[in-house]
Design a protein around this motif. Sequence first.
Motif, short mmCIF file in Angstrom:
data_model
loop_
_atom_site.label_atom_id
_atom_site.label_comp_id
_atom_site.label_asym_id
_atom_site.label_seq_id
_atom_site.Cartn_x
_atom_site.Cartn_y
_atom_site.Cartn_z
N VAL A 1 0.85 -1.19 0.00
CA VAL A 1 0.00 0.00 0.00
C VAL A 1 0.89 1.23 0.00
O VAL A 1 1.80 1.36 0.82
CB VAL A 1 -0.93 0.05 1.23
N GLY A 2 0.63 2.14 -0.92
CA GLY A 2 1.32 3.43 -0.94
C GLY A 2 0.29 4.54 -0.86
O GLY A 2 -0.81 4.41 -1.39
N GLY B 1 -3.56 7.19 -3.61
CA GLY B 1 -3.31 5.89 -3.02
C GLY B 1 -3.17 4.80 -4.07
O GLY B 1 -3.75 4.89 -5.16
N ILE B 2 -2.39 3.79 -3.73
CA ILE B 2 -2.24 2.60 -4.58
C ILE B 2 -2.24 1.38 -3.68
O ILE B 2 -1.70 1.42 -2.58
CB ILE B 2 -0.97 2.69 -5.45
N GLN C 1 -2.41 -6.81 -10.67
CA GLN C 1 -2.55 -5.39 -10.97
C GLN C 1 -3.06 -4.63 -9.74
O GLN C 1 -3.89 -5.13 -9.00
CB GLN C 1 -3.52 -5.19 -12.14
N PRO C 2 -2.57 -3.41 -9.56
CA PRO C 2 -3.01 -2.63 -8.40
C PRO C 2 -4.32 -1.90 -8.65
O PRO C 2 -4.77 -1.77 -9.79
CB PRO C 2 -1.87 -1.61 -8.23
N LYS C 3 -4.89 -1.43 -7.57
CA LYS C 3 -5.99 -0.47 -7.65
C LYS C 3 -5.45 0.86 -7.16
O LYS C 3 -4.72 0.91 -6.17
CB LYS C 3 -7.17 -0.94 -6.77
N GLU C 4 -5.79 1.93 -7.84
CA GLU C 4 -5.24 3.23 -7.48
C GLU C 4 -6.25 4.32 -7.72
O GLU C 4 -7.21 4.17 -8.50
CB GLU C 4 -3.96 3.51 -8.29
N GLY C 5 -6.05 5.45 -7.05
CA GLY C 5 -6.97 6.56 -7.22
C GLY C 5 -6.49 7.80 -6.51
O GLY C 5 -5.49 7.79 -5.78
N LYS C 6 -7.22 8.88 -6.72
CA LYS C 6 -6.92 10.17 -6.11
C LYS C 6 -8.22 10.81 -5.68
O LYS C 6 -9.25 10.65 -6.35
CB LYS C 6 -6.19 11.07 -7.12
N ILE C 7 -8.17 11.54 -4.57
CA ILE C 7 -9.37 12.18 -4.04
C ILE C 7 -8.97 13.49 -3.38
O ILE C 7 -7.86 13.64 -2.88
CB ILE C 7 -10.08 11.22 -3.04
N LYS D 1 -10.62 6.98 4.44
CA LYS D 1 -11.58 5.87 4.38
C LYS D 1 -12.34 5.88 3.05
O LYS D 1 -12.60 4.83 2.46
CB LYS D 1 -12.56 5.97 5.55
N LYS D 2 -12.69 7.07 2.59
CA LYS D 2 -13.46 7.18 1.35
C LYS D 2 -12.65 6.67 0.16
O LYS D 2 -13.17 5.95 -0.69
CB LYS D 2 -13.88 8.63 1.13
N LEU D 3 -11.35 7.04 0.11
CA LEU D 3 -10.52 6.57 -1.00
C LEU D 3 -10.37 5.06 -0.95
O LEU D 3 -10.43 4.39 -1.99
CB LEU D 3 -9.15 7.25 -0.97
N ALA D 4 -10.18 4.51 0.25
CA ALA D 4 -10.06 3.05 0.38
C ALA D 4 -11.34 2.37 -0.11
O ALA D 4 -11.29 1.35 -0.82
CB ALA D 4 -9.77 2.68 1.83
N ASP D 5 -12.50 2.89 0.25
CA ASP D 5 -13.77 2.32 -0.17
C ASP D 5 -13.91 2.38 -1.70
O ASP D 5 -14.42 1.43 -2.32
CB ASP D 5 -14.95 3.06 0.48
N LEU D 6 -13.45 3.49 -2.28
CA LEU D 6 -13.53 3.61 -3.74
C LEU D 6 -12.66 2.55 -4.43
O LEU D 6 -13.08 1.95 -5.42
CB LEU D 6 -13.07 5.02 -4.16
N LEU D 7 -11.46 2.33 -3.88
CA LEU D 7 -10.57 1.34 -4.49
C LEU D 7 -11.12 -0.09 -4.32
O LEU D 7 -10.94 -0.93 -5.20
CB LEU D 7 -9.16 1.42 -3.88
N LYS D 8 -11.73 -0.35 -3.19
CA LYS D 8 -12.33 -1.67 -2.98
C LYS D 8 -13.40 -2.00 -4.02
O LYS D 8 -13.62 -3.17 -4.37
CB LYS D 8 -12.95 -1.76 -1.58
N LYS D 9 -14.06 -0.97 -4.52
CA LYS D 9 -15.16 -1.18 -5.47
C LYS D 9 -14.68 -1.28 -6.91
O LYS D 9 -15.48 -1.59 -7.80
CB LYS D 9 -16.16 -0.04 -5.33
N LEU D 10 -13.40 -0.97 -7.15
CA LEU D 10 -12.89 -1.03 -8.52
C LEU D 10 -12.76 -2.48 -9.02
O LEU D 10 -12.48 -3.37 -8.24
CB LEU D 10 -11.51 -0.34 -8.59
#
Length: 298
Positions: free
Chosen positions: A247-248, A262-263, A271-277, A289-298
């Motif tokens: 996790v980064g 986050g990645i 393959q990773p899941k990554e995003g920005k918020i 927490k919101k970014l983690a939830d978004l990545l979980k749904k990818l």
Amino acid sequence: MKPLVIGSRGSQLALIQAQLVIDNLKRKFPDLDIYTRVIKTAGDRFDTHPIGEIDQRGIFTKEIENKLLGGEIDLAIHSLKDLPVELHPELVIAAIPPREDPRDCWISLNHPHPSCLQPSAIVCTGSPRRANQLLRKRPDLRIVPIRGNVESRLKKLKENREWQGTVLALAGIKRMGLDLSSFLWTPLGDDWMLPAPGQGALALQTRIDDKYTQSLVKCLNDFPTACAVYAERAFLHELGGGCRTAVGAKAQPEGSRLILEGIWWPEEAIQPKEGKIVGEMQQAEQLGKKLADLLKKL
């Protein structure tokens, strides 16, 4: 004033970090007597073992926390990235001083950047986060594990000519004032390497009922750093992460807002899941927490 007993690991970097805190406290409270107690942790005792083989959370912090709980020290100083995201209920992070540069740094004898490496080049790192991010950019590389403090890793890199480079936290290099003139080195951008949550920051930890020590160290707290770190740690916590998890995360304060990147590699994922918020600094933990939830749904 009542004397203050500080607990720290015994590595050169840990003692430098403890001295930074002591110097800042002495500037604020010149009559305060401060004593340092060096405490050996599991991570120090088993410094040749891969971290994944040491079955213990908080391998660099647990023994120091035990001394704090037992009243043998008043203040624990940790590299914040080493501190488990779930704290003991009787302990609290009382202050987070201004952060040093959170980026990772590429270091090599012959290659200025990992993009310059030949196919199948060997890179040494014991961090799944660093290994996965390197392999994401350069899947042809070979990763070998390495443990030890900063000085010993650099020594091993010099001695083993098959190893083409390593990655270390830039904060430690800066705080130690290391001479890297015999190496080629460069900080890695976020496109190559998001740092560990909390990297470059220090945690000043006290017992939750020790209002005296909390009153001393609260002047060292840096609000933007604390918000950034809490966002990153909330992101890690929501993903169930620890030092074995890839996790980064990096939160960048901008005015009253935070930009959190986050990645995450879910277990056994290729393959990773990554995003920005982006969100308000006051809502740092909710942002993580919101970014983690978004990545979980990818």
